[in-house]
Design a protein around this motif. Sequence first.
Motif, short mmCIF file in Angstrom:
data_model
loop_
_atom_site.label_atom_id
_atom_site.label_comp_id
_atom_site.label_asym_id
_atom_site.label_seq_id
_atom_site.Cartn_x
_atom_site.Cartn_y
_atom_site.Cartn_z
N SER A 25 45.59 29.60 41.08
CA SER A 25 47.14 29.29 41.06
C SER A 25 47.89 29.87 40.10
CB SER A 25 47.39 27.79 40.74
OG SER A 25 46.44 26.97 41.65
N MET A 26 47.54 30.38 38.81
CA MET A 26 47.97 31.03 38.03
C MET A 26 48.04 32.61 38.22
SD MET A 26 49.72 30.58 34.97
CE MET A 26 50.37 31.57 33.96
N LEU A 27 47.12 32.93 38.84
CA LEU A 27 47.07 34.37 39.34
C LEU A 27 47.83 34.62 40.50
CD1 LEU A 27 43.08 35.13 39.12
CD2 LEU A 27 44.87 36.25 37.69
N LEU A 28 48.09 33.73 41.29
CA LEU A 28 49.04 34.03 42.58
C LEU A 28 50.13 33.96 41.70
CD1 LEU A 28 49.58 33.91 45.27
CD2 LEU A 28 49.65 31.48 45.24
N LEU A 29 50.70 33.16 40.61
CA LEU A 29 51.87 33.00 40.19
C LEU A 29 52.30 34.20 39.45
CD1 LEU A 29 53.00 30.04 37.85
CD2 LEU A 29 53.58 32.51 37.35
N VAL A 30 51.23 34.97 38.61
CA VAL A 30 51.76 36.25 38.04
C VAL A 30 51.46 37.58 38.98
CG1 VAL A 30 50.96 35.49 35.81
CG2 VAL A 30 49.34 36.62 37.03
N LEU A 31 50.82 37.41 40.02
CA LEU A 31 50.72 38.42 40.99
C LEU A 31 51.63 38.69 41.90
CD1 LEU A 31 47.00 38.89 41.13
CD2 LEU A 31 48.32 40.51 40.02
N ALA A 32 52.50 37.60 42.21
CA ALA A 32 53.12 37.40 43.58
C ALA A 32 54.40 38.48 43.35
CB ALA A 32 53.92 35.97 43.52
N ALA A 33 54.81 39.09 44.63
CA ALA A 33 55.76 40.25 44.45
C ALA A 33 57.00 39.56 44.75
CB ALA A 33 55.41 41.17 45.29
N ASN A 34 57.08 38.56 44.98
CA ASN A 34 58.74 37.78 45.33
C ASN A 34 58.60 36.28 44.71
OD1 ASN A 34 57.50 35.97 47.34
ND2 ASN A 34 56.95 37.72 48.30
N TYR A 35 59.76 35.74 44.62
CA TYR A 35 60.10 34.70 43.98
C TYR A 35 59.55 33.53 45.12
CZ TYR A 35 63.03 36.23 40.35
OH TYR A 35 63.57 36.91 39.35
N PHE A 36 59.45 33.87 46.32
CA PHE A 36 58.68 32.67 47.23
C PHE A 36 57.29 32.15 46.79
CE2 PHE A 36 56.44 31.33 50.88
CZ PHE A 36 57.35 30.19 51.28
N PHE A 37 56.54 33.38 46.66
CA PHE A 37 55.19 33.13 46.27
C PHE A 37 55.02 32.80 44.75
CE2 PHE A 37 54.44 34.67 50.49
CZ PHE A 37 53.37 33.71 50.76
N LEU A 38 55.98 33.26 44.00
CA LEU A 38 56.03 32.71 42.53
C LEU A 38 56.14 31.21 42.60
CD1 LEU A 38 56.25 33.21 39.19
CD2 LEU A 38 58.77 33.43 39.78
N ILE A 39 57.15 30.83 43.40
CA ILE A 39 57.24 29.21 43.22
C ILE A 39 56.16 28.40 43.86
CG2 ILE A 39 58.65 27.29 44.33
CD1 ILE A 39 61.33 29.49 44.09
N VAL A 40 55.39 29.08 45.03
CA VAL A 40 54.20 28.46 45.59
C VAL A 40 53.14 28.40 44.23
CG1 VAL A 40 52.32 28.91 47.14
CG2 VAL A 40 54.85 29.31 47.80
N GLY A 41 52.79 29.55 43.64
CA GLY A 41 51.78 29.57 42.63
C GLY A 41 52.31 28.49 41.19
N TRP A 42 53.73 28.43 41.29
CA TRP A 42 54.37 27.48 40.24
C TRP A 42 53.94 26.14 40.58
CZ3 TRP A 42 57.11 29.85 36.44
CH2 TRP A 42 57.76 29.19 35.37
N ALA A 43 53.97 25.61 41.89
CA ALA A 43 53.86 24.35 42.14
C ALA A 43 52.26 24.15 42.24
CB ALA A 43 54.44 24.18 43.74
#
Length: 638
Positions: free
Chosen positions: A132-150
């Motif tokens: 989850s944390m890797l998804l948060l920091v590797l996301a290329a947009n705010y949408f998947f940043l929020i997904v990883g955040w959740a």
Amino acid sequence: MNVVAIFPWIVMLLPAAACTTLALWPHEPGRRLSRILGVGSVATAFVLAVVVFITLLLRDSHDRLEISRLYEWVIIGNVEVDLAIQVDPLSTMMMLIITGVGSLIILYSVEYMEPDRDYRRFFAEMAFFVFSMLLLVLAANYFFLIVGWALVGLASYLLIGYYYTKPSAVAAAKKAFVINVIGDVGMVLAAFILIRDLGTLDYQEVFATAPEGLGDGTTAAEAVAFLLFVGAAAKSAQIPLHTWLPDAMEGPTPVSALIHAATMVTAGVYMVVRSNVLYDNAPLAAGTVAIIGGVTLFMAATIATVQVDIKRVLAWSTVSQIGYMMLGAGLGLYGAAMFHLMSHAFFKALLFLSVGIVIHALLGEQSMNKMGGLKRYLPVPYVGVLVGCFAISGVPPFSGFFSKDEILALAVDSGTLGLIVGILGILGAGLTAFYMFRLLFRSFWGPDPEGGYDPAPHPSRWIMTTPVVILALLAFFGGWIQVPDGWALVDDWLEPVLFEPEKTETSVAAEVLSSVASLVLVAIAIGVAYWLFAKGPARRRKYADKLTRTREVLHEGYYFDTVYDTVFVDGGRKLGDALTQFERHGIRGSMLAVGRATRDAGRAFAATETGLVRTYVFAMIAGLAIVGFIFLLVVLAA
């Protein structure tokens, strides 16, 4: 093969695959398999992250951005959201910290969690946390940043409440989840504004169009930055959304180490640094970030001075240290904030794992009132805590000296606001040294506690001590990669990510004020801690008796929880009770009243149905008489 485009996907998916495999295994797997999947997946991910780092390092500094798109996730009108990752110096730095420190913590867990019956579940949830944390920091947009955040919030809920039969652990997990959802709402609202005004959530497009699309210091620009910081404050435990983090100590110690050092609480700092162009265009929001960081670091440091639970001391120290990072990020000192994030990952993981050995040796005991003289029994964790205390206090040549001093020196030289929050940071450095050496002296020095130890504390095996030794070396030498007037590897590495180069040079006066003042305060604080807790323990009780009111305020964390419980928890419960009564007696009661009235009216009319012709004839004549009388009145009135 494009290593930079492919390997980060594998890095992210390895812990996800380990989690899925362990979760879906048809029967209880052997502990050996759980260990191999849990440790191996994250350790392999770290090796691949190192390969990505070296590959980027060999490139020209302006050619260190790689966006890898898998497919279009959502297309709504002109808004497109891709399932994509962005590999650049910032995400690579976070990837190294998460997998490197994370793999050491999970290796340590092999022995620490050995007595636990839910061995498989622990490693599955830890792998999910890392993914989850890797998804948060590797996301290329705010949408998947929020997904990883959740997903990080969900992972923390599962791990903080790992001991689900323990009411306090369940309550702490719910508290962390609810507070983080408040932050999630802020993030989502910010994303809506970006879509409305810029038509995109893609990082590169947002940062390229924000200066004109949102404007400089406009309401929209400030709103986006403020709302993003709501999420950052919740995730990184900054006031007023900080109260969940000390309670998160209900989880196993490796979970605490992972949350505090390598994953969750650093997410807010990463997000602010990633959004640096948005904060550069929102001076009011950026100033607020700096102020909240400064107030948080000082407040949390004062609270830590009276804690008795050894893990809660470290928890409040994390709140304080994240405050330093937020202070730096709010002042535009993004490289300095990330440098301290890195060094903090080293010494905070070191402290938690060293303290974890103590707790493991004492069969779960966490109260410093029941500790003392432990350096005779547990030399490795003693050295680990000693190195961690020097590092977090900012004593040269330990890593914390270089990272914290850089923030303070740059802050003091950044105008009036920087000077104010910088002074708070200097005072916080003294308090940090006091409460950390208080922990050291109370736990490891002096005689054994009253009644002694039964059984005697036992040293841990190599699988727990090896990560402590590695982290101690990193906490000692880690600061040398960013030496004043020498190497500045973190600043140089992150420069392509920062849209406006930050100030990296300070005046002599600022250097002297920050370095000398903080070191003098640290030396005095260590001396006072030694005088109170090592040389004359009786003095501690004497002064504690004289400061009962102050200690109560600090022990209760300035009553934030009390206010929240009174206003929101009790207030919400009373509102719920009132609404229940209104529903019961108002809505439901009115519906029942209508039913009763209809029933009674039906019974009254039913009484007129006699079946006798003379009754009906009389009724007809009476009706005609009434109608005639009304007609006559109308005619006369006309």
